[in-house]
Design a protein around this motif. Structure first.
Motif, mmCIF file in Angstrom:
data_model
loop_
_atom_site.group_PDB
_atom_site.id
_atom_site.type_symbol
_atom_site.label_atom_id
_atom_site.label_comp_id
_atom_site.label_asym_id
_atom_site.label_seq_id
_atom_site.Cartn_x
_atom_site.Cartn_y
_atom_site.Cartn_z
ATOM 1 N N UNK A 68 0.823 -1.201 0.000
ATOM 2 C CA UNK A 68 0.000 0.000 0.000
ATOM 3 C C UNK A 68 0.865 1.262 0.000
ATOM 4 N N UNK A 69 0.351 2.258 -0.682
ATOM 5 C CA UNK A 69 1.002 3.572 -0.830
ATOM 6 C C UNK A 69 0.248 4.560 0.042
ATOM 7 N N UNK A 70 0.976 5.337 0.834
ATOM 8 C CA UNK A 70 0.352 6.231 1.798
ATOM 9 C C UNK A 70 0.799 7.674 1.585
ATOM 10 N N UNK A 71 -0.138 8.589 1.771
ATOM 11 C CA UNK A 71 0.142 10.019 1.658
ATOM 12 C C UNK A 71 -0.434 10.717 2.887
ATOM 13 N N UNK A 72 0.414 11.423 3.610
ATOM 14 C CA UNK A 72 -0.002 12.222 4.759
ATOM 15 C C UNK A 72 0.241 13.689 4.432
ATOM 16 N N UNK A 73 -0.817 14.477 4.450
ATOM 17 C CA UNK A 73 -0.740 15.870 3.990
ATOM 18 C C UNK A 73 -0.476 16.816 5.155
ATOM 19 N N UNK A 75 9.031 9.757 3.028
ATOM 20 C CA UNK A 75 9.824 10.749 2.315
ATOM 21 C C UNK A 75 8.968 11.998 2.115
ATOM 22 N N UNK A 76 9.552 13.166 2.381
ATOM 23 C CA UNK A 76 8.808 14.432 2.284
ATOM 24 C C UNK A 76 8.914 15.006 0.875
ATOM 25 N N UNK A 77 7.754 15.456 0.345
ATOM 26 C CA UNK A 77 7.693 16.115 -0.958
ATOM 27 C C UNK A 77 7.007 17.469 -0.785
ATOM 28 N N UNK A 78 7.698 18.567 -1.073
ATOM 29 C CA UNK A 78 7.064 19.884 -0.948
ATOM 30 C C UNK A 78 5.984 20.068 -2.005
ATOM 31 N N UNK A 79 4.971 20.836 -1.659
ATOM 32 C CA UNK A 79 3.866 21.061 -2.593
ATOM 33 C C UNK A 79 4.264 22.011 -3.725
ATOM 34 N N UNK A 80 5.034 23.038 -3.410
ATOM 35 C CA UNK A 80 5.515 24.012 -4.418
ATOM 36 C C UNK A 80 4.366 24.694 -5.165
ATOM 37 N N UNK A 81 3.317 25.011 -4.442
ATOM 38 C CA UNK A 81 2.145 25.607 -5.082
ATOM 39 C C UNK A 81 2.471 26.928 -5.772
ATOM 40 N N UNK A 82 3.476 27.640 -5.288
ATOM 41 C CA UNK A 82 3.822 28.946 -5.853
ATOM 42 C C UNK A 82 4.265 28.856 -7.306
ATOM 43 N N UNK A 95 -8.136 16.927 -5.859
ATOM 44 C CA UNK A 95 -8.743 16.984 -4.523
ATOM 45 C C UNK A 95 -7.741 17.479 -3.478
ATOM 46 N N UNK A 96 -6.882 18.391 -3.894
ATOM 47 C CA UNK A 96 -5.912 18.993 -2.971
ATOM 48 C C UNK A 96 -4.612 18.244 -2.844
ATOM 49 N N UNK A 110 -0.459 14.620 -9.575
ATOM 50 C CA UNK A 110 -1.581 14.237 -8.717
ATOM 51 C C UNK A 110 -1.146 13.018 -7.917
ATOM 52 N N UNK A 111 -1.177 13.130 -6.590
ATOM 53 C CA UNK A 111 -0.558 12.115 -5.740
ATOM 54 C C UNK A 111 -1.418 10.885 -5.524
ATOM 55 N N UNK A 112 -2.710 10.960 -5.836
ATOM 56 C CA UNK A 112 -3.617 9.853 -5.510
ATOM 57 C C UNK A 112 -3.305 8.571 -6.278
ATOM 58 N N UNK A 113 -2.486 8.656 -7.323
ATOM 59 C CA UNK A 113 -2.233 7.484 -8.166
ATOM 60 C C UNK A 113 -0.867 6.868 -7.936
#
Length: 350
Positions: free
Chosen positions: A212-217, A240-247, A266-267, A282-285
Motif C-alpha cells: 500500500x502507498x500512503x500520503x499524509x498531507x 519521504x517528504x515532498x514539498x507542494x511548491x504551489x507557488x 482533490x488537494x 496528482x498524488x492519488x495514483x
C-alpha cells in the motif's frame, strides 16, 4: 476497473439473472451493459485532456444515468424479445443492477466516481483496488469462460456463475481488511516519527492489495511511504517528504487548466520543474515504482508548460513505465520479505 473485469462480472450476473429466458445471450447482454458507463471515453475525442479528466467517471457513472439507461434498454430488449414474455421488471432489474455494479465497483479505485451527478459533483473513492487487479479479475473471468464453453442445459451453470462472483467479493472484503490494518500501522509510524499531518489516505499499489502507498498531507507538502500488509505491527515505515511548491503554478500558461487540475487532484498535488517543463503531479495514483525508489516520479504527471506538450495519455503513461523483472522482484521483497529486506528494498537507491 478495466473493461475485461466489468465484462466478466456482467456475464456471471447475466447467467444468474436472465439465462433461463435468454440462454447464453444473457452473458453477452451482461458484458455489454456492464461496460456502458465507460462510453464517456468518447468525450476525449473533442475535450481537452484537463476537461476530460473531470468528465470521465462523471455523469455516465451516476445512479441517474444507470436508471434512465436501464429503462431505455428495457424497452429495447422487451421489443427485441417480445416472444419470450419476459416481465418488464425482470429486464429493468437486470440492466439496473449491471450498471449500478459497474459504478460501485469503480468507487473502489483511486480515480473517483460521480455517483450523484448532476445533483452533486462529489466524487466517491474508497481506495480498495487498483484499477487492474489480477486476483480480483481471475474469478469472474474463469466463471465467464466456463459459462461460455459449457452447454446451456447443464444444471451446474449457476454454480460457475457464483464461482465467478463469490471469490471476487471475498477478495474485496480482504482488501478492505488489509487497508484497515495497514492504515492503523501507518498512522502509528507517523506518530512514532513525530511527523505532523492534517489528512491521510492509503491506496493499493499496482495489481495487488498487499503493498500500500500512503500520503499524509501537511500545509506545505506531503509525507509519502509504502507498507506491506504483512509487515509486523512494530515495523516503522519510512516516509519521504515532498514539498507542494504551489507557488510555481503562477507561471502556468493556462490558469483555467490549473483550476481544473486542482479540482481533479482533490488537494493532493505537487508542482515541479523538469528542466524547462512545469509539471503538475496528482498524488492519488502513486509513484512509479516508489516501493524501490522513494524519490521516484509520480504516476500521474501533467505537463502545464511549455504550450503544446502532449497530455492525451496522462492516465496511462506512468503506470508501468520502466517495469522489469527486477521491479517485480523488488515488489515481492517489500511485500513478503523480512523487515530488514523491506528497508533495503525501500532505501537501496537513497
Amino acid at each position: 476497473m478495466d473493461s475485461l473485469t466489468h465484462a466478466a462480472l456482467g456475464a456471471c450476473l447475466g447467467e444468474l439473472l436472465l439465462s433461463r429466458k435468454l440462454g447464453k445471450r444473457a452473458l453477452l447482454w451482461g458484458a455489454v451493459a456492464q461496460n456502458l458507463p465507460d462510453l464517456d471515453v468518447i468525450a476525449a475525442l473533442w475535450l481537452s485532456p484537463a476537461d476530460n479528466l473531470l468528465v470521465h467517471r462523471g455523469g455516465t457513472h451516476s445512479f441517474l444515468f444507470a436508471f434512465v439507461v436501464a429503462g431505455l434498454l428495457t424497452v429495447l430488449a422487451g421489443r427485441w424479445y417480445k416472444d419470450r414474455h419476459i416481465p418488464w421488471a425482470q429486464f429493468f432489474l437486470f440492466f439496473a443492477l449491471q450498471l449500478v455494479v459497474h459504478d460501485l465497483l469503480d468507487t473502489c479505485n483511486a480515480y473517483g466516481t460521480g455517483l450523484l451527478e448532476p445533483f452533486s459533483d462529489q466524487r466517491f473513492s474508497f481506495h480498495l483496488l487498483y484499477v487492474a487487479d489480477p486476483l480480483f479479475t481471475l474469478w469472474p473471468l474463469l466463471g465467464a469462460l466456463a459459462l461460455l464453453i459449457m452447454s446451456r442445459t447443464k444444471p451446474a451453470r449457476w454454480r460457475w456463475a457464483l464461482a465467478g462472483l463469490v471469490p471476487a467479493g471475498l477478495y474485496l472484503l480482504f482488501a478492505g481488511y488489509n487497508k484497515a490494518q495497514v492504515s492503523t500501522q501507518l498512522e502509528a509510524s507517523l506518530a512514532r516519527q513525530n511527523l505532523p499531518y492534517s489528512e491521510f489516505f492509503v491506496t493499493p499499489t499496482p495489481f495487488n492489495t498487499f503493498l500500500w502507498y500512503a500520503v499524509a498531507a501537511s500545509p506545505d507538502g506531503y509525507q509519502i511511504g509504502h507498507r506491506s500488509a504483512f509487515a509486523p505491527e512494530g515495523f516503522v515505515t519510512d516516509f519521504r517528504y515532498f514539498p507542494k511548491n504551489q507557488q510555481l503554478l503562477a507561471s502556468a500558461v493556462s490558469q483555467e487548466e490549473v483550476r481544473e487540475l486542482e479540482k481533479f487532484a482533490k488537494g493532493y498535488y505537487t508542482v515541479e520543474r523538469w528542466n524547462d517543463t512545469l509539471v503538475f503531479n496528482v498524488l492519488r495514483y502513486g509513484q512509479m515504482q516508489g516501493w524501490q525508489n522513494p524519490d521516484a516520479r509520480f504516476t500521474f504527471h501533467y505537463f502545464l508548460s511549455p504550450p503544446g506538450v502532449d497530455n492525451k495519455l496522462v492516465m496511462q503513461r506512468g503506470r508501468v513505465q520502466g517495469w522489469s523483472r527486477e521491479t517485480l522482484r523488488n515488489m515481492y521483497r517489500v511485500i513478503f520479505g523480512e523487515p530488514e529486506e523491506r528497508h533495503w528494498a525501500e532505501n537501496k537507491e537513497e
